[in-house]
Design an enzyme around this catalytic site. Sequence first.
Site, PDB file in Angstrom:
ATOM      1  N   SER A 174       0.209   3.754   7.340  1.00  0.00           N
ATOM      2  CA  SER A 174       0.344   5.187   7.589  1.00  0.00           C
ATOM      3  C   SER A 174      -1.007   5.863   7.789  1.00  0.00           C
ATOM      4  CB  SER A 174       1.060   5.853   6.408  1.00  0.00           C
ATOM      5  OG  SER A 174       0.245   5.837   5.252  1.00  0.00           O
TER       6      SER A 174
ATOM      7  N   ASN B 164       0.821  -1.200   0.000  1.00  0.00           N
ATOM      8  CA  ASN B 164       0.000   0.000   0.000  1.00  0.00           C
ATOM      9  C   ASN B 164       0.863   1.262   0.000  1.00  0.00           C
ATOM     10  OD1 ASN B 164      -2.026   1.958   0.386  1.00  0.00           O
ATOM     11  ND2 ASN B 164      -3.267   0.551   1.575  1.00  0.00           N
ATOM     12  N   ASP B 165       1.387   1.644   1.160  1.00  0.00           N
ATOM     13  CA  ASP B 165       2.125   2.909   1.261  1.00  0.00           C
ATOM     14  C   ASP B 165       3.340   2.958   0.336  1.00  0.00           C
ATOM     15  OD1 ASP B 165       0.402   3.899   3.230  1.00  0.00           O
ATOM     16  OD2 ASP B 165       1.504   2.830   4.794  1.00  0.00           O
ATOM     17  N   VAL B 166       3.980   1.816   0.107  1.00  0.00           N
ATOM     18  CA  VAL B 166       5.222   1.808  -0.665  1.00  0.00           C
ATOM     19  C   VAL B 166       4.982   1.963  -2.161  1.00  0.00           C
ATOM     20  CG1 VAL B 166       6.448   0.434   1.065  1.00  0.00           C
ATOM     21  CG2 VAL B 166       5.250  -0.729  -0.810  1.00  0.00           C
TER      22      VAL B 166
END
Length: 468
Positions: free
Chosen positions: A435, A394-396
């Site tokens: 996050s 997701n965040d990456v």
Amino acid sequence: MNEFLPSAIELSYLVAAALFIVGLKKLGSPATARNGNAIASVGMLIAIVATLLHQNVLNYEMILVAIAIGSAIGAVMAYRVEMTAMPQMVGLLNGFGGAASALVAVGEFWRYITSIDAVPVSETVTIVLSVLIGGITFTGSLLAFVKLEGIIGGAPITFPFQQPFNITLLGIFLAGSAWLILDPHQPWVFLGLIGVSMVLGVLFVLPIGGADTPVVISLLNSFSGLAASAAGFVLTNNMLIIAGALVGASGIILTEIMCKAMNRSLANVLFSAFGSAQTASSGSTAGVTGDQIIRQIDTEEGAMMLGYAKSVVIVPGYGMAVAQAQHAVRELADQLERLGVEVKYAIHPVAGRMPGHMNVLLAEANVPYPKLYDMDDINPEFDRIDVALVIGANDVVNPAARHDKDSPIYGMPILEVDRAHHTIVIKRGMNAGFSGVENELFYQDKTMMLFGSAKPVIEQLVSAVKEF
């Protein structure tokens, strides 16, 4: 022979230290990591045997019993632990290392105050340092284990005046240490220092959010090495000093590398409570509004996109680890390669819950090492990639990190899957990542969402691709 024994012991320590260094070097590459681990293990065996040759060892029977019990427990834990639970295992072992170092300091302190009148200042200082670092490592690692195991939530936990309270506790510890240096024969002061150090360990990890868990695990690993080194000074044991220093240095280097991979300072990781509701809501959701639509596909459509592609990059994330889908992913890659598709794997430095988490999982599935590409190596290739298959990450892969200055993850290097011709995202739902930031990748025109748990979805893709 006794006159040559001290020299033989020190020479053995030198050989062991050299093996540790060679082993650490080989751990830097997945292709040589297994050999590196074996070499370092031989070094540790040599160090243990050499230590047992010391003439001041009083009870070999108890030591051998302890080694047998510890080895049996370690073997069972290593055999039974799931690869997805490896971060918890690392956190637990970090805590045990810190506890062992603190217990060495406690034993030496008790021996000093019950056997001699004057305790050297240098000995008191090293004992206090060992207790501080070991206590923080022990309780901090246990809390990290509890968070990773899901016993308590992974969200940051904060309270008013948290940092001033931590500073006050540290001041109390320093004041108590000064008192102990002036008057070592104060066991109640020493017990108080042990208690304060353990509380500091809990407060150290409490505000760390799930997104920063890999960093704190690496840092606690460094702490466990520093605690061992401090215990080496307490015991005047050169091998323990060297081994602890190597672990401490490698851990802090890895921590710094991971902070750079997120484009954040270590202080920001430790004190910003990243991932809390306040932090997440402070980020902009530019490009992600309620009237935007997502493009959903089923496994048959996904299989067609993958099977007719010339090149596919697989991006594994924590969702793959939770679903234990690594073997299914390997089978999918094999089927695509059977059709002539070029398949690569893109690994982000902080994907998963510990450094190298994705590498370990894919290695368990016998994915060839040359197919694993670091972020810096794979990013320039995405422009020519037909399909990027994101599995539980997701965040990456959030493009907001490149352009949205109001986003908490702005500036974090990402895997630029949005530059591929098409992107397929396998995900349970539309929830935000660790996050707490919405991922604008999910709403882009080239992104297709394939909802479901990673393992059954991948298995369905494999079945469909086999029909081609």
